[in-house]
Design a protein around this motif. Structure first.
Motif, PDB file in Angstrom:
ATOM      1  N   THR A 298       2.011   6.194  -2.274  1.00 18.67           N
ATOM      2  CA  THR A 298       2.262   6.247  -3.897  1.00 18.67           C
ATOM      3  C   THR A 298       3.588   5.313  -3.991  1.00 18.67           C
ATOM      4  O   THR A 298       3.745   5.030  -5.169  1.00 18.67           O
ATOM      5  CB  THR A 298       2.551   7.735  -4.416  1.00 18.67           C
ATOM      6  OG1 THR A 298       3.388   8.387  -3.641  1.00 18.67           O
ATOM      7  CG2 THR A 298       1.264   8.539  -4.181  1.00 18.67           C
ATOM      8  N   GLY A 299       4.099   4.984  -3.008  1.00 15.48           N
ATOM      9  CA  GLY A 299       5.356   4.054  -3.201  1.00 15.48           C
ATOM     10  C   GLY A 299       5.307   3.048  -1.959  1.00 15.48           C
ATOM     11  O   GLY A 299       5.245   3.572  -0.670  1.00 15.48           O
ATOM     12  N   VAL A 300       5.676   1.842  -2.260  1.00 17.57           N
ATOM     13  CA  VAL A 300       5.847   0.957  -0.939  1.00 17.57           C
ATOM     14  C   VAL A 300       7.061  -0.026  -1.415  1.00 17.57           C
ATOM     15  O   VAL A 300       7.184  -0.573  -2.253  1.00 17.57           O
ATOM     16  CB  VAL A 300       4.720   0.247  -0.900  1.00 17.57           C
ATOM     17  CG1 VAL A 300       4.660  -0.997   0.439  1.00 17.57           C
ATOM     18  CG2 VAL A 300       3.397   0.899  -0.624  1.00 17.57           C
ATOM     19  N   SER A 301       8.076  -0.047  -0.320  1.00 17.88           N
ATOM     20  CA  SER A 301       9.066  -1.119  -0.311  1.00 17.88           C
ATOM     21  C   SER A 301       9.349  -1.668   0.750  1.00 17.88           C
ATOM     22  O   SER A 301       9.274  -1.084   1.934  1.00 17.88           O
ATOM     23  CB  SER A 301      10.106  -0.387  -1.013  1.00 17.88           C
ATOM     24  OG  SER A 301      10.696   0.632   0.004  1.00 17.88           O
ATOM     25  N   LEU A 302       9.756  -2.885   0.900  1.00 20.50           N
ATOM     26  CA  LEU A 302      10.053  -3.658   1.993  1.00 20.50           C
ATOM     27  C   LEU A 302      11.325  -3.514   2.400  1.00 20.50           C
ATOM     28  O   LEU A 302      12.238  -3.258   1.697  1.00 20.50           O
ATOM     29  CB  LEU A 302       9.751  -5.323   1.824  1.00 20.50           C
ATOM     30  CG  LEU A 302       8.187  -5.604   1.755  1.00 20.50           C
ATOM     31  CD1 LEU A 302       7.949  -7.062   1.232  1.00 20.50           C
ATOM     32  CD2 LEU A 302       7.719  -5.492   2.912  1.00 20.50           C
TER      33      LEU A 302
ATOM     34  N   ASP B 194       7.363 -10.919  -4.758  1.00 21.12           N
ATOM     35  CA  ASP B 194       8.297 -11.412  -5.732  1.00 21.12           C
ATOM     36  C   ASP B 194       9.606 -10.967  -5.223  1.00 21.12           C
ATOM     37  O   ASP B 194      10.691 -11.879  -5.001  1.00 21.12           O
ATOM     38  CB  ASP B 194       8.159 -11.092  -7.064  1.00 21.12           C
ATOM     39  CG  ASP B 194       7.083 -11.622  -7.507  1.00 21.12           C
ATOM     40  OD1 ASP B 194       6.421 -12.525  -7.042  1.00 21.12           O
ATOM     41  OD2 ASP B 194       6.323 -11.250  -8.717  1.00 21.12           O
ATOM     42  N   GLU B 195       9.773  -9.817  -4.813  1.00 24.44           N
ATOM     43  CA  GLU B 195      11.063  -9.196  -4.471  1.00 24.44           C
ATOM     44  C   GLU B 195      11.608  -9.823  -3.125  1.00 24.44           C
ATOM     45  O   GLU B 195      12.810 -10.213  -2.949  1.00 24.44           O
ATOM     46  CB  GLU B 195      10.961  -8.003  -4.143  1.00 24.44           C
ATOM     47  CG  GLU B 195      11.185  -7.007  -5.479  1.00 24.44           C
ATOM     48  CD  GLU B 195      10.708  -5.378  -5.231  1.00 24.44           C
ATOM     49  OE1 GLU B 195      10.289  -5.065  -4.020  1.00 24.44           O
ATOM     50  OE2 GLU B 195      10.241  -4.960  -6.161  1.00 24.44           O
ATOM     51  N   ALA B 196      10.560  -9.972  -2.135  1.00 20.37           N
ATOM     52  CA  ALA B 196      10.884 -10.651  -0.892  1.00 20.37           C
ATOM     53  C   ALA B 196      10.633 -11.875  -0.758  1.00 20.37           C
ATOM     54  O   ALA B 196      11.149 -12.575   0.330  1.00 20.37           O
ATOM     55  CB  ALA B 196       9.941  -9.829   0.206  1.00 20.37           C
TER      56      ALA B 196
ATOM     57  N   LYS C  56       0.752  -4.338  -6.969  1.00 18.48           N
ATOM     58  CA  LYS C  56       1.673  -3.916  -6.024  1.00 18.48           C
ATOM     59  C   LYS C  56       2.133  -5.077  -5.154  1.00 18.48           C
ATOM     60  O   LYS C  56       3.635  -5.494  -4.705  1.00 18.48           O
ATOM     61  CB  LYS C  56       1.043  -2.808  -4.968  1.00 18.48           C
ATOM     62  CG  LYS C  56       2.411  -2.083  -4.101  1.00 18.48           C
ATOM     63  CD  LYS C  56       3.371  -1.569  -5.328  1.00 18.48           C
ATOM     64  CE  LYS C  56       4.899  -0.858  -4.404  1.00 18.48           C
ATOM     65  NZ  LYS C  56       5.629  -0.407  -5.398  1.00 18.48           N
ATOM     66  N   GLY C  57       1.297  -5.889  -4.594  1.00 25.04           N
ATOM     67  CA  GLY C  57       1.587  -6.965  -3.579  1.00 25.04           C
ATOM     68  C   GLY C  57       2.585  -7.957  -4.370  1.00 25.04           C
ATOM     69  O   GLY C  57       3.538  -8.503  -3.870  1.00 25.04           O
TER      70      GLY C  57
END
Lengths: 259, 452, 124, 393
Positions: C120-124, C31-33, C25-26
């Motif tokens: 169950t879900g993480v987004s920056l 990668d996205e941020a 997840k990290g």
């Protein structure tokens, strides 16, 4: 041993399909729901009552919530608590941190050797409250306790880890433990018991009496929305006689390209 | 110890073996005054094979085994006197075969009296067995094993005289069969093979009876009981002698009891008659109550209290409620009929000395060949003082039996000691050898018939 | 360079599955941020996992301490709070395991950092 | 509480443990005490249970999970009271119930009993189902809510929530409608009648239920009650009077019998079937009603009523009484009473096993499945048989 047991009031949702989320999407419709003591907290209470029966000392049941939460404190008194205290603040939507602040403040104002909390709640299931209160009180703690034996000035504790492994500690008092289900078998609370416990003291306090202001209770984590999880994989109940359902199943498998 | 438990679970299944406090508590009690003796295991087998495995295990681990049927011997004979296994045999309750022509029944050891009586009434109305006065929960085999007697004792003798054959598991685990069944598939006679009668009267110390074949007798359509009463106990022997001479009677019992008060000191005779026709009944009635007992009535020595048809099931348990105490125990003895007056008088003295309303009863065995005479002492289970009184009265009565030159029937350990002290030394020594031969590790119901 | 920190659990010479989920997840979030991913592993034999963790994280911080046989909340809290105060990560990811439940709430209070569990879900 | 304070201190020790209580009237076997039939250990016989109760109350043995299970494995079937030759036999179940009350007050009850009682405290039924759903069984049947009609048709928890028993409740409702009976139901307003709560020893909870029900019935102007279940019938008939609630109450088989004799219910359509009837304990042994159900069945042309050997006072309990339909302490074996009973029913050659109680219905129907007798024997409530005869689906 002087013990404080923290309990929470939650809806008894054994029949899941009766839950509806209210229009504000911030809480569920209370309407016809029936409430009870959070399962984990009932195990914590039973642990506390048994400990008090073995060692003497006092047992105070505490909670943070509005007037209607008195019923769970009555049950705690019927189970064996000597007295009960409710901090009159509706914190259902608040985060664990703010509730922990209230409980820590209340605990500091009382004599205690041991604070017992449920490991988590059946409704939000955060599993944070007890350990946060311990940190705020500056006392050692252990979460998910499944075994407890008191000794002179300390407690021997077993913690339940994954894959059935048990970890054992000795912790100096005062301390805080969060209790896992299965540690014991909570006793039945009879209606007669509740009636007799009406005589016991149930004290109501305001956060102000504990030196707490609204800003101090501002949540660190804000609830945005409550919603049902999206329909995941579909489970279909195939009706009919064995022959009919077999046929039906075959067609499903074919359409799914399995044959 | 747990290894024995695990083996027992393997043999009979988890639900039929217990080491829990509740079972050990209940299985440590006899219904009489015997002090409780706590077993280590309560076990309920279902088959002969399971019993064999249990006894082999008991021999390996030197664990005592006390076989238990209805548990109503009221002399502590089925109590685990030395701990170990209390072996509850009541699950083995199949009625295996009824042979109308040779009039016999083959039952498993757990079949109860009530069950067999009901089965015969419903399926074989022309047959009956000699049913003892014990509660219907008593087992056929258990009663057999203590030389019990039933309502056919007069004219046909002890129930143990009615054995046609036995299947027994020896203390060392082998299964033996005695009687015709040891050579043929028919269980119709105990004789003529070499008699190895080593399992009756031994209080389960020589093996466990798993199957019994027992004689059945004609059951007539009309049954009933006539009541006759006399004031003078000295008349009883001669009256019994005359009645038995007629050879017309089934079951003849003389009893006397302090309760209800009006009957205290009186001696009642219950005379069971059965017939297949009114004519036969009338003939028997006349023969008994006119020809035989008429002059006692005319002389004012006796009274005829009437005849009622249909036999009421024995309600002996009612005695346990006389003192609202849920308990009684009695000493049984086998005495010559002529000792009835002394048995009554001396027995009444013992009862009154201990403040217990007296109850005595004599049941005729055979053609007045002997009688089972019993002295019953009720007590209040909640009042230990009354239990001590009853226990003392029982022991004094055991002494009385021997003093009157009789034999104690189904003696508890106290009575056994008295009997063994007087027994012919060679006979006693033979008993010892038999037990050592059959039970080398001394696991079979130890504490009973222990020859020092 | 801002980064996401993943607390790695290990037991019986193996990295706990929950930590592998945290690492993946990290990785996705970093990668996205466009930020770094730091794996922190504490306790006896921590160093042996460095290579394996390097496959996931940009950097591995192994705090070797023979006395710390198993993951113990109290000492781990002292070590982690020091690391977090120093490196000031955007986000700390930790398994909601028996170890995590014993440690995270205390760490959150000590550092005054908000905590969310059972995600169950993480987004920056 | 010590033995001295126990209500039956002067009676509990009078049990001689002579074993009469295990037998039916005709003595044919020792299976008529359901708990003893299931476990065949002396501790589970009525005598064993009384001795253990005395031992516990006089501290000769401690409380344990096993002791509580033994005490709660009694299904309140009263075979013991029927058979015991001693004068205290009328109090045997009272003694067991009083011991349960002591365990309830100490909170030391088996987990299944705790669940049962907590669900009734919160949801008014032992299943823990939502109160709003209690009336769903009557949808699209034309059965109306109660507003002062001649009869209150009281259904009970099992009839309201158990899917199989709901069918029975529906059929009976339609039969009453067809017979022109003026009646209504409480639907989601109906609460537990408390009969099992009383049997389980929760006396204060029973008192609350009874008082609430009596107040509700009076507010609604209830004059007569007809019950689907003998359990409700028993509570209203025998236990509600002390809460000032003595309503005339009928079990539905009594009403159907009267409707047939008064010509209001025409069963002349008949049915060709060999039927054997199972006497429910709370209708038979508890309340002496053995005939009404048989009169209903015998009034139907073509029905050949055959009796099992154990009938009327000797009925073998289905094992579902005293809360056991939920706690199921006697389940899980071929010696479970329900399975013994359906085997006996099959030996009569009957194709239909008629019952008059929703608890018996669920227990015996499960037993028929467990015994693999589905093709030989079907369990039908008396109301369902009448329904079939009247062409009511």
């Amino acid at each position: 041993m002087d013990i404080i047991a923290c309990i929470k009031r939650i809806p008894d949702t054994s029949e899941a399909d009766t839950i509806k989320i209210d229009p504000s999407q911030m809480s569920i419709e209370k309407g016809s729901l029936v409430f009870k003591i959070n399962d984990w907290d009932e195990y914590a209470l039973e642990t506390a009552v048994q400990l008090k029966e073995r060692t003497g000392g006092s047992l105070i049941a505490v909670t943070v919530g509005p007037k209607e939460w008195d019923d769970v404190l009555r049950r705690a008194l019927a189970m064996g608590a000597d007295r009960a205290i409710r901090v009159d603040q509706d914190m259902v939507a608040a985060d664990c941190h703010s509730v922990a602040i209230v409980l820590a403040a209340l605990t500091r104002s009382l004599p205690y050797d041991l604070v017992l909390c449920g490991a988590q709640s059946e409704d939000f299931g955060c599993g944070q409250l007890g350990v946060m209160v311990a940190e705020m009180l500056g006392v050692p703690h252990a979460a998910l306790v499944v075994g407890l034996q008191e000794e002179e000035g300390k407690v021997r504790v077993d913690r339940e880890l994954e894959a059935g492994i048990l970890e054992s500690y000795t912790i100096e008092l005062p301390a805080l433990l969060t209790i896992q289900t299965g540690i014991n078998r909570p006793r039945y609370i009879s209606l007669g018991g509740i009636k007799r416990a009406m005589k016991k003291e149930l004290q109501v306090m305001s956060p102000g009496e504990l030196g707490l202001t609204a800003e101090m209770l501002a949540p660190q984590v804000k609830l945005e929305r409550l919603e049902f999880p999206p329909r995941g994989k579909e489970a279909v109940l195939i009706p009919g006689t064995p022959e009919e359902s077999a046929e039906h199943l075959a067609s499903i498998l074919q359409s799914a390209g399995i044959f | 110890m747990s290894s024995v438990y695990e083996s027992l679970v393997e043999i009979v299944g988890g639900e039929h073996v217990s080491t829990q406090a509740e079972e050990l508590y209940i299985y440590s009690f006899d219904l009489g005054t015997t002090e409780p003796h706590r077993p280590d295991y309560a076990v309920a087998p279902r088959t002969t094979e399971e019993i064999q495995e249990i006894l082999r295990l008991a021999n390996r681990e030197k664990v005592p085994v006390a076989p238990l049927g209805g548990g109503l011997s009221l002399a502590g004979l089925a109590l685990p006197l030395k701990g170990g296994i209390s072996l509850d045999l009541k699950r083995m309750d199949t009625i295996l075969e009824v042979n109308e022509k040779s009039r016999y029944v083959v039952v498993e050891c757990g079949v109860s009296q009530g069950q067999l009586t009901s089965y015969l009434e419903r399926h074989h109305p022309t047959l009956m067995h000699s049913e003892p006065g014990a509660p219907p929960m008593a087992t056929i085999a258990g009663n057999m094993a203590i030389h019990g007697q039933g309502d056919l004792a007069h004219p046909y003798g002890f129930n143990s005289d009615m054995v046609n054959g036995l299947e027994v598991v020896l203390p060392t685990g082998e299964v033996c069969r005695f009687g015709s069944c040891s050579v043929s598939t028919q269980w119709y006679t105990n004789h003529p093979l070499p008699d190895v009668g080593l399992f009756l009267g031994w209080a389960g110390t020589t093996g466990i009876i798993t199957r019994v074949s027992m004689k059945l007798f004609p059951h007539k359509s009309i049954v009933g009981a006539g009541q006759f009463v006399v004031k003078d106990e000295n008349l009883i022997p001669e009256i019994i002698h005359k009645i038995t001479h007629t050879e017309m009677v089934h079951d003849l019992v003389a009893y006397s009891q302090a309760i209800p008060p009006f009957s205290s000191g009186l001696h009642h005779l219950t005379i069971n008659l059965s017939a297949d026709s009114e004519k036969e009944l009338a003939f028997k009635m006349e023969l008994i109550f006119d020809d035989t007992l008429g002059h006692y009535i005319r002389s004012g020595d006796g009274g005829y209290l009437g005849f009622n048809r249909g036999l009421q099931r024995p309600q002996v348990s009612k005695t346990s409620d006389w003192r609202k105490g849920g308990g009684f125990e009695y000493v049984g003895s086998i005495m010559p009929v002529e000792t009835y007056p002394d048995c009554y008088r001396r027995g009444r003295e013992i009862s009154e000395k201990h403040g217990i309303p007296y109850t005595v009863l004599g049941r005729v065995i055979g053609m007045s060949h002997a009688m089972m005479f019993s002295w019953t002492y009720a007590f209040n289970r909640a009042d230990p003082e009354t239990m001590d009184q009853a226990r003392e009265a029982l022991h004094e009565t055991d002494d009385l039996v021997l003093e009157l030159d009789g034999a104690i029937w189904k003696p508890g350990t106290y009575g056994q000691k008295l009997v063994m002290e007087r027994m012919d030394p060679n006979t006693l020594n033979l008993m010892k050898k038999v037990k050592q031969l059959l039970d080398p590790n001394g696991i079979m119901n130890p504490g009973n018939w222990e020859v020092s | 360079m801002p980064e996401i920190l993943v607390v790695v659990e290990h037991r019986k010479q193996r990295v706990a599955d929950i930590s592998l989920q945290m690492l993946s997840k990290g990785r996705q979030l970093t990668d996205e941020a466009g930020v770094g991913l730091l794996a922190v592993v504490i306790g006896g034999g921590a160093g042996t996992y460095a290579e394996e963790l390097a496959g996931w994280a940009d950097g591995v911080l192994a705090v070797e301490d023979p006395e710390l046989a198993g993951p113990l909340a109290e000492p781990s809290q002292k070590i982690l709070s020091a690391i977090i105060k120093e490196r000031k990560p955007l986000l700390v990811l930790m398994g909601h395991s028996s170890f995590g439940m014993d440690l995270a709430p205390a760490l959150s209070v000590e550092l005054g950092v908000p905590l969310v569990t059972d995600c169950t879900g993480v987004s920056l | 509480m010590t033995l001295a304070e126990y209500k039956y201190a002067d009676t509990i020790h009078r049990c001689f443990r002579c074993g009469y209580c295990k037998f039916p009237v005709n003595w044919m076997d020792v299976n008529n005490c359901p708990a003893y039939a299931r476990f065949r250990m002396e501790t589970y016989s009525c005598g064993g249970r009384l001795w253990l109760t005395k031992a516990w109350l006089s501290n000769e043995i401690d409380w344990s999970e096993h002791l509580a299970q033994i005490l709660y494995s009694c299904t309140a079937c009263k075979n013991c009271e029927e058979k015991c030759p001693l004068r205290f036999n009328v109090d045997i179940f009272n003694m067991i119930q009083a011991a349960r009350a002591e365990m309830v007050e100490r909170g030391l009850v088996p987990a299944a009993v705790k669940e049962f009682l907590e669900n009734v405290q919160r949801h008014g039924n032992p299943y823990g189902n939502a109160r709003e759903g209690r009336g769903e069984w009557s949808q699209e049947t034309g059965i109306e809510q109660y507003q002062g009609q001649d009869y209150l048709y009281y259904v009970g928890c099992v009839g309201s929530y158990d899917t199989r028993a709901q069918q029975t409740a529906r059929t009976l409702g339609k039969v009453l409608l067809r017979s022109g009976v003026s009646f209504g139901v409480l639907g989601s307003e109906e609460n537990c009648d408390g009969n099992e709560v009383n049997a389980l020893g929760e006396e204060t909870l029973f008192e609350m239920l009874a008082e609430e029900n009596v107040r509700k019935f009076k507010d609604l102007g209830v004059t007569n009650i007809v019950t689907l279940s003998p359990h409700s019938y028993n509570a209203f008939k025998n236990d509600y009077a002390k809460y000032d609630g003595s309503f005339p109450v009928l079990h539905y088989t009594q009403l159907l019998r009267d409707l047939i004799t008064d010509g209001k219910l025409d069963v002349s359509g008949g049915m060709n079937a060999r039927v054997t009837y199972h006497d429910p304990c709370f209708l038979g042994r508890w309340n002496g009603e053995y005939d009404a159900p048989r009169q209903v069945l015998s009034a139907i042309p073509g029905i050949e009523l055959v009796e099992m050997e154990k009938n009327r006072e000797s009925t073998l309990c289905c094992g579902g009484g005293g809360g056991n339909f939920y706690t199921d302490f006697l389940g899980g074996s071929e010696n479970s009473p329900a399975r013994i009973r359906v085997r006996e029913a099959a030996t009569t050659g009957a194709s239909v096993l008629a019952v008059a109680c929703p608890n018996c219905m669920t227990m015996l129907e499960d037993a028929v499945k467990a015994e693999g007798l589905e093709d030989k024997l079907v369990v039908k409530d008396v109301s369902e048989i009448v329904g079939e005869v009247c062409g009511i689906g």
